[in-house]
Scaffold this active site. Sequence first.
Site, PDB file in Angstrom:
ATOM      1  N   LYS A 114       0.864  -1.196   0.000  1.00  0.00           N
ATOM      2  CA  LYS A 114       0.000   0.000   0.000  1.00  0.00           C
ATOM      3  C   LYS A 114       0.890   1.231   0.000  1.00  0.00           C
ATOM      4  O   LYS A 114       1.731   1.415   0.878  1.00  0.00           O
ATOM      5  CB  LYS A 114      -0.910   0.034   1.232  1.00  0.00           C
ATOM      6  CG  LYS A 114      -1.789   1.291   1.262  1.00  0.00           C
ATOM      7  CD  LYS A 114      -2.810   1.246   2.369  1.00  0.00           C
ATOM      8  CE  LYS A 114      -2.342   1.830   3.678  1.00  0.00           C
ATOM      9  NZ  LYS A 114      -2.226   3.306   3.691  1.00  0.00           N
ATOM     10  N   ASP A 161      -3.267   4.330  -2.244  1.00  0.00           N
ATOM     11  CA  ASP A 161      -4.232   4.841  -1.256  1.00  0.00           C
ATOM     12  C   ASP A 161      -4.246   6.369  -1.290  1.00  0.00           C
ATOM     13  O   ASP A 161      -3.668   7.020  -0.423  1.00  0.00           O
ATOM     14  CB  ASP A 161      -3.788   4.310   0.126  1.00  0.00           C
ATOM     15  CG  ASP A 161      -4.686   4.747   1.251  1.00  0.00           C
ATOM     16  OD1 ASP A 161      -5.817   5.184   0.997  1.00  0.00           O
ATOM     17  OD2 ASP A 161      -4.236   4.643   2.422  1.00  0.00           O
ATOM     18  N   LYS A 217      -7.243   8.244  -1.844  1.00  0.00           N
ATOM     19  CA  LYS A 217      -8.550   8.717  -1.337  1.00  0.00           C
ATOM     20  C   LYS A 217      -9.079   9.934  -2.091  1.00  0.00           C
ATOM     21  O   LYS A 217      -9.258  11.017  -1.510  1.00  0.00           O
ATOM     22  CB  LYS A 217      -8.453   9.062   0.156  1.00  0.00           C
ATOM     23  CG  LYS A 217      -8.021   7.904   1.042  1.00  0.00           C
ATOM     24  CD  LYS A 217      -8.109   8.289   2.514  1.00  0.00           C
ATOM     25  CE  LYS A 217      -7.670   7.184   3.446  1.00  0.00           C
ATOM     26  NZ  LYS A 217      -6.236   6.909   3.452  1.00  0.00           N
ATOM     27  N   LEU A 218      -9.359   9.766  -3.373  1.00  0.00           N
ATOM     28  CA  LEU A 218      -9.814  10.911  -4.179  1.00  0.00           C
ATOM     29  C   LEU A 218     -11.200  11.406  -3.732  1.00  0.00           C
ATOM     30  O   LEU A 218     -12.056  10.615  -3.325  1.00  0.00           O
ATOM     31  CB  LEU A 218      -9.856  10.526  -5.669  1.00  0.00           C
ATOM     32  CG  LEU A 218      -8.519  10.695  -6.404  1.00  0.00           C
ATOM     33  CD1 LEU A 218      -7.472   9.728  -5.914  1.00  0.00           C
ATOM     34  CD2 LEU A 218      -8.712  10.546  -7.905  1.00  0.00           C
ATOM     35  N   ASP A 264     -13.491  14.771  -5.280  1.00  0.00           N
ATOM     36  CA  ASP A 264     -13.576  16.035  -6.011  1.00  0.00           C
ATOM     37  C   ASP A 264     -14.827  15.976  -6.886  1.00  0.00           C
ATOM     38  O   ASP A 264     -15.621  15.034  -6.761  1.00  0.00           O
ATOM     39  CB  ASP A 264     -12.287  16.231  -6.845  1.00  0.00           C
ATOM     40  CG  ASP A 264     -11.973  17.706  -7.088  1.00  0.00           C
ATOM     41  OD1 ASP A 264     -12.921  18.474  -7.357  1.00  0.00           O
ATOM     42  OD2 ASP A 264     -10.801  18.089  -7.023  1.00  0.00           O
ATOM     43  N   ILE A 265     -14.991  16.921  -7.796  1.00  0.00           N
ATOM     44  CA  ILE A 265     -16.167  16.853  -8.664  1.00  0.00           C
ATOM     45  C   ILE A 265     -16.000  15.656  -9.612  1.00  0.00           C
ATOM     46  O   ILE A 265     -14.875  15.243  -9.913  1.00  0.00           O
ATOM     47  CB  ILE A 265     -16.381  18.164  -9.464  1.00  0.00           C
ATOM     48  CG1 ILE A 265     -15.173  18.475 -10.347  1.00  0.00           C
ATOM     49  CG2 ILE A 265     -16.700  19.315  -8.518  1.00  0.00           C
ATOM     50  CD1 ILE A 265     -15.433  19.620 -11.325  1.00  0.00           C
ATOM     51  N   THR A 267     -13.396  15.700 -12.554  1.00  0.00           N
ATOM     52  CA  THR A 267     -11.987  15.736 -12.131  1.00  0.00           C
ATOM     53  C   THR A 267     -11.540  14.362 -11.630  1.00  0.00           C
ATOM     54  O   THR A 267     -10.444  13.897 -11.944  1.00  0.00           O
ATOM     55  CB  THR A 267     -11.806  16.808 -11.026  1.00  0.00           C
ATOM     56  OG1 THR A 267     -12.224  18.054 -11.568  1.00  0.00           O
ATOM     57  CG2 THR A 267     -10.375  16.900 -10.555  1.00  0.00           C
ATOM     58  N   THR A 274     -11.666   6.601  10.293  1.00  0.00           N
ATOM     59  CA  THR A 274     -11.715   6.123  11.682  1.00  0.00           C
ATOM     60  C   THR A 274     -11.328   7.229  12.657  1.00  0.00           C
ATOM     61  O   THR A 274     -11.587   7.142  13.847  1.00  0.00           O
ATOM     62  CB  THR A 274     -10.781   4.905  11.891  1.00  0.00           C
ATOM     63  OG1 THR A 274      -9.563   5.149  11.199  1.00  0.00           O
ATOM     64  CG2 THR A 274     -11.409   3.645  11.373  1.00  0.00           C
ATOM     65  N   ARG A 311       2.934  -1.310  10.829  1.00  0.00           N
ATOM     66  CA  ARG A 311       3.990  -1.448  11.830  1.00  0.00           C
ATOM     67  C   ARG A 311       4.290  -2.858  12.334  1.00  0.00           C
ATOM     68  O   ARG A 311       5.461  -3.159  12.566  1.00  0.00           O
ATOM     69  CB  ARG A 311       3.723  -0.488  12.992  1.00  0.00           C
ATOM     70  CG  ARG A 311       4.010   0.950  12.590  1.00  0.00           C
ATOM     71  CD  ARG A 311       3.334   1.957  13.492  1.00  0.00           C
ATOM     72  NE  ARG A 311       1.885   1.943  13.304  1.00  0.00           N
ATOM     73  CZ  ARG A 311       1.048   2.706  13.972  1.00  0.00           C
ATOM     74  NH1 ARG A 311       1.500   3.534  14.869  1.00  0.00           N
ATOM     75  NH2 ARG A 311      -0.249   2.632  13.724  1.00  0.00           N
TER      76      ARG A 311
END
Length: 229
Positions: free
Chosen positions: A31, A58, A60-61, A63-64, A67, A118, A209
Amino acid sequence: MKDVIIACDFNGEKELFDFLEQFGSYRPFLKIGMELFYATGSVMVRELKKRGHKIFLDLKLHDIPNTVKKAMSVLSSLDVDICNLHAAGGTEMMKYAIEGLTRKDGTRPLLIAVTQLTSTSQETLNNELLINHSMADTVMHYAKNALSAGLDGVVCSPLEAEKVKSVCGRDFVTVTPGIRFADSEKGDQVRIADPAFAKSNSDFIVVGRPITKAKDPLNAYLRCVKEFI
Ligand code: C5P
């Protein structure tokens, strides 16, 4: 399709490639988040693909619709395997995202949605975002929106995955961070589960981790694979 995805929360390319050297001939699913992507860009993603890694990008888009469609089309050309967006952008945006991701030959990366972060509390949801529903109902509603827009699944807690599958169907993909070995430190994660617990309702576990900070990262990775798959 089940797999263990290593969250590569590193500051830069050198740290990432030093880490990956410890895996010998193994090519784990990785990731890549905003921090590393903004620092190293598409060149690094192409290099990882060339080496044989699968990539969950990753970013995380949100927008309109137009786009997001155009941005997804660029990401799709990087040949990544999973992309994501915020379901809060709405159904129209999610449909446009799929259009943008779909390549000329009809293939596309999996597209999954973030429902509610989260880090968002019930209080923030109600008082800042003015969403007057419980967090659990909001998460499930956003998951259903993602399903109806044609997305493949959601990122969720391993503790929510069973409910997501029962509401959206067994085939709806669940990608679950918040994984800790039964005998290891939690760090800042709160709602956690071990790989064996995640086995029944998670399609992919995202582990950072417990692998990246382990004394022997390859051994920790193989332990995850053994317990999860
Ligand atoms: O180190 P750790 O295993 O906690 O890393 C989990 C990874 O999953 C991090 O990259 C974190 O940003 C991401 N993540 C998460 N919880 C979410 C969404 C993403 O921990 N709800």
